[in-house]
Each structure stands twice: as C-alpha cells, then as structure tokens.
Design an enzyme around this catalytic site. Structure first.
Site, short mmCIF file in Angstrom:
data_model
loop_
_atom_site.label_atom_id
_atom_site.label_comp_id
_atom_site.label_asym_id
_atom_site.label_seq_id
_atom_site.Cartn_x
_atom_site.Cartn_y
_atom_site.Cartn_z
N PRO A 13 -5.03 0.15 5.71
CA PRO A 13 -6.23 0.06 6.54
C PRO A 13 -7.15 1.28 6.49
O PRO A 13 -6.68 2.41 6.47
CB PRO A 13 -5.66 -0.12 7.96
CG PRO A 13 -4.23 0.28 7.88
CD PRO A 13 -3.79 0.02 6.47
N ASN A 14 -8.42 0.97 6.45
CA ASN A 14 -9.52 1.93 6.51
C ASN A 14 -9.74 2.71 5.22
O ASN A 14 -10.71 3.45 5.11
CB ASN A 14 -9.35 2.90 7.70
CG ASN A 14 -9.38 2.18 9.02
OD1 ASN A 14 -10.31 1.42 9.27
ND2 ASN A 14 -8.38 2.36 9.84
N ARG A 21 -16.84 8.87 5.23
CA ARG A 21 -16.60 9.73 6.41
C ARG A 21 -15.45 10.66 6.13
O ARG A 21 -14.67 10.44 5.22
CB ARG A 21 -16.21 8.88 7.62
CG ARG A 21 -17.36 8.08 8.09
CD ARG A 21 -17.21 7.55 9.47
NE ARG A 21 -18.24 6.51 9.56
CZ ARG A 21 -17.99 5.24 9.70
NH1 ARG A 21 -16.77 4.82 9.87
NH2 ARG A 21 -18.97 4.36 9.72
N TYR A 26 -10.53 13.63 3.24
CA TYR A 26 -10.24 12.64 2.20
C TYR A 26 -11.08 12.77 0.94
O TYR A 26 -10.91 12.00 0.01
CB TYR A 26 -10.41 11.22 2.78
CG TYR A 26 -9.49 10.94 3.96
CD1 TYR A 26 -8.12 10.98 3.80
CD2 TYR A 26 -10.01 10.66 5.23
CE1 TYR A 26 -7.27 10.74 4.88
CE2 TYR A 26 -9.18 10.41 6.30
CZ TYR A 26 -7.80 10.46 6.12
OH TYR A 26 -6.97 10.22 7.18
N ASN A 77 -0.29 3.50 -0.73
CA ASN A 77 -0.82 4.33 0.35
C ASN A 77 -1.00 3.37 1.52
O ASN A 77 -2.01 2.67 1.62
CB ASN A 77 -2.15 4.98 -0.03
CG ASN A 77 -2.65 5.90 1.07
OD1 ASN A 77 -2.12 5.90 2.19
ND2 ASN A 77 -3.66 6.70 0.76
N ALA A 80 -2.42 4.10 7.88
CA ALA A 80 -1.83 4.19 9.23
C ALA A 80 -0.54 3.38 9.35
O ALA A 80 0.34 3.73 10.15
CB ALA A 80 -2.85 3.73 10.27
N GLU A 101 5.35 6.41 -2.71
CA GLU A 101 4.48 6.54 -1.52
C GLU A 101 3.44 7.60 -1.84
O GLU A 101 3.78 8.69 -2.31
CB GLU A 101 5.31 6.97 -0.31
CG GLU A 101 4.45 7.29 0.91
CD GLU A 101 5.27 7.77 2.12
OE1 GLU A 101 6.50 7.97 1.98
OE2 GLU A 101 4.67 7.95 3.19
N HIS A 103 -0.16 9.71 -0.45
CA HIS A 103 -1.17 10.03 0.57
C HIS A 103 -2.16 11.03 0.01
O HIS A 103 -1.77 11.97 -0.71
CB HIS A 103 -0.53 10.59 1.83
CG HIS A 103 0.38 9.61 2.48
ND1 HIS A 103 -0.09 8.52 3.18
CD2 HIS A 103 1.72 9.51 2.47
CE1 HIS A 103 0.94 7.81 3.58
NE2 HIS A 103 2.05 8.38 3.17
N ARG A 110 -0.86 17.51 9.77
CA ARG A 110 -1.79 16.90 10.72
C ARG A 110 -1.08 16.55 12.04
O ARG A 110 -0.07 17.13 12.35
CB ARG A 110 -2.45 15.70 10.03
CG ARG A 110 -3.18 16.11 8.74
CD ARG A 110 -3.78 14.95 8.03
NE ARG A 110 -4.81 14.31 8.85
CZ ARG A 110 -5.35 13.12 8.55
NH1 ARG A 110 -4.96 12.47 7.45
NH2 ARG A 110 -6.26 12.59 9.33
O1 CA2 Z 1 -3.78 10.86 3.62
C1 CA2 Z 1 -3.68 9.64 3.48
O2 CA2 Z 1 -3.82 9.09 2.39
C2 CA2 Z 1 -3.40 8.75 4.70
O3 CA2 Z 1 -2.55 7.68 4.28
C3 CA2 Z 1 -4.74 8.21 5.15
C4 CA2 Z 1 -4.66 7.36 6.41
C5 CA2 Z 1 -3.88 8.08 7.50
O4 CA2 Z 1 -3.69 7.21 8.61
C6 CA2 Z 1 -2.54 8.59 7.02
O5 CA2 Z 1 -1.93 9.32 8.08
C7 CA2 Z 1 -2.69 9.50 5.81
C8 CA2 Z 1 -6.05 7.04 6.95
C9 CA2 Z 1 -6.95 6.35 5.98
C10 CA2 Z 1 -8.31 6.19 6.59
O6 CA2 Z 1 -9.26 6.67 5.69
C11 CA2 Z 1 -10.53 6.91 6.11
C12 CA2 Z 1 -11.41 7.36 5.17
C13 CA2 Z 1 -12.70 7.64 5.52
C14 CA2 Z 1 -13.12 7.44 6.84
C15 CA2 Z 1 -12.24 6.98 7.77
C16 CA2 Z 1 -10.94 6.70 7.41
#
Ligand code: CA2
Length: 151
Positions: A13-14, A21, A26, A77, A80, A101, A103, A110
């Site tokens: 997700p996301n 953002r 990221y 990946n 969440a 896995e 990330h 974090r």
């Molecule tokens: O670091 C990673 O790849 C994560 O899997 C990214 C997830 C986070 O919940 C994990 O703890 C670590 C979040 C992905 C959301 O990505 C966004 C990118 C741009 C704007 C908003 C969210």
C-alpha cells in the site's frame, strides 16, 4: 526440471505514491521508474521481471499464491502490511522459491511500530535502507544466480 526464468516483485500500500511525497525518506523515483529499470536488468539477463503494486492485502496474497508455480524468486515490499499482516506471512511461508523482503528505508531507524516485521520470518533475505536502488541490486543478484543455475 528447470525453474521458470521469472521473478515477481510485489509492492504494498501507498507505494504507488513514490516520487510524489516524502522524498527525504523514499527518494524521488516513481515506482514505474524503478519497475522499468528492474525489467531492463531482467531483459539483459534473460529473466522476466513482473512488477506489481496493490493497496489490497488480499490481492497481494493472491499474487504470492499465483507465483508459487510460475516464478523462481519473489521480492516483496509489503509496505505497511509488513508490520501487520499474518495473511501475507502465511502466504509467503507457502512460497517455495527464493524470497526477499525489501524496504526502501531502514524501518529500524524509524517509529517503533515499524520495527516488527511479519514478513522477515517467512523469507530468505532482507534488504532495507538502500533507497530505490535496493530493488535493482536484488534483481541484479537474482539474475546472476539464475545464470549460475543457483535459482
Ligand atoms: O521503506 C519502505 O520501503 C517501507 O516498506 C515503506 C512503507 C512503510 O510503511 C514501511 O514501514 C517501510 C510506506 C510506503 C508508503 O510510501 C509512500 C511514498 C510516498 C508518499 C507516501 C507514502
């Protein structure tokens, strides 16, 4: 029988918002830019890289199940869902190929709710904190292993 020359990269997700953002966490690449680079690396090595993203936990479970008989390696990946999903954990346990896995960020640096992974105990390897380039490094390694007959 030789294993299929296919790798699936699953994104949770996301991650479709990448590049729009939070670039300080990221980076500025979109998921499509990352996907294209991974597919190109795969093409050069003669492996098919299927790159998928969903915000739906059930869809990710379905894709893991579909990958069981069609791919040699899986990269996930779970975003969440990493920190919540027993369903994805169970599906990964059933996947017999090599699984990674991944990330973008190092979630251990974090918030504490990101320190637990339901994915980690169900995979062979974990890559975190290398930014978007982590995806390419993993595909590059899998391509090498495929060429060497290790996958
Ligand atoms: O670091 C990673 O790849 C994560 O899997 C990214 C997830 C986070 O919940 C994990 O703890 C670590 C979040 C992905 C959301 O990505 C966004 C990118 C741009 C704007 C908003 C969210």
């Amino acid at each position: 029988m030789s294993r299929p020359n296919k790798v699936v990269v699953l994104n949770g997700p996301n991650l479709n918002l990448l590049g729009t953002r939070e670039p300080e966490i990221y980076g500025s690449d979109t998921l499509e830019m990352i996907a294209e680079r991974c597919r190109q690396l795969g093409d050069r090595a003669g492996i098919e890289v299927r790159f998928l993203q969903s915000n739906d936990e059930g869809k990710i479970v379905d894709w893991i199940q579909e990958a069981i008989n069609t791919t040699s390696a899986l990269v996930i990946n779970a975003a969440a869902y990493t920190h919540t999903s027993v369903a994805i954990h169970d599906a990964l346990r059933a996947y017999p190929g090599f699984k990674v896995e991944l990330h973008i960020s190092n979630s251990h640096l974090r918030e504490s709710f990101r320190h637990v992974s339901y994915v980690a105990p169900a995979v062979d390897a974990v890559v975190a904190g290398l930014g978007a380039r982590g995806y390419e490094h993993v595909i590059d390694l899998l391509a090498d292993w495929f060429a060497q007959g290790k996958l």
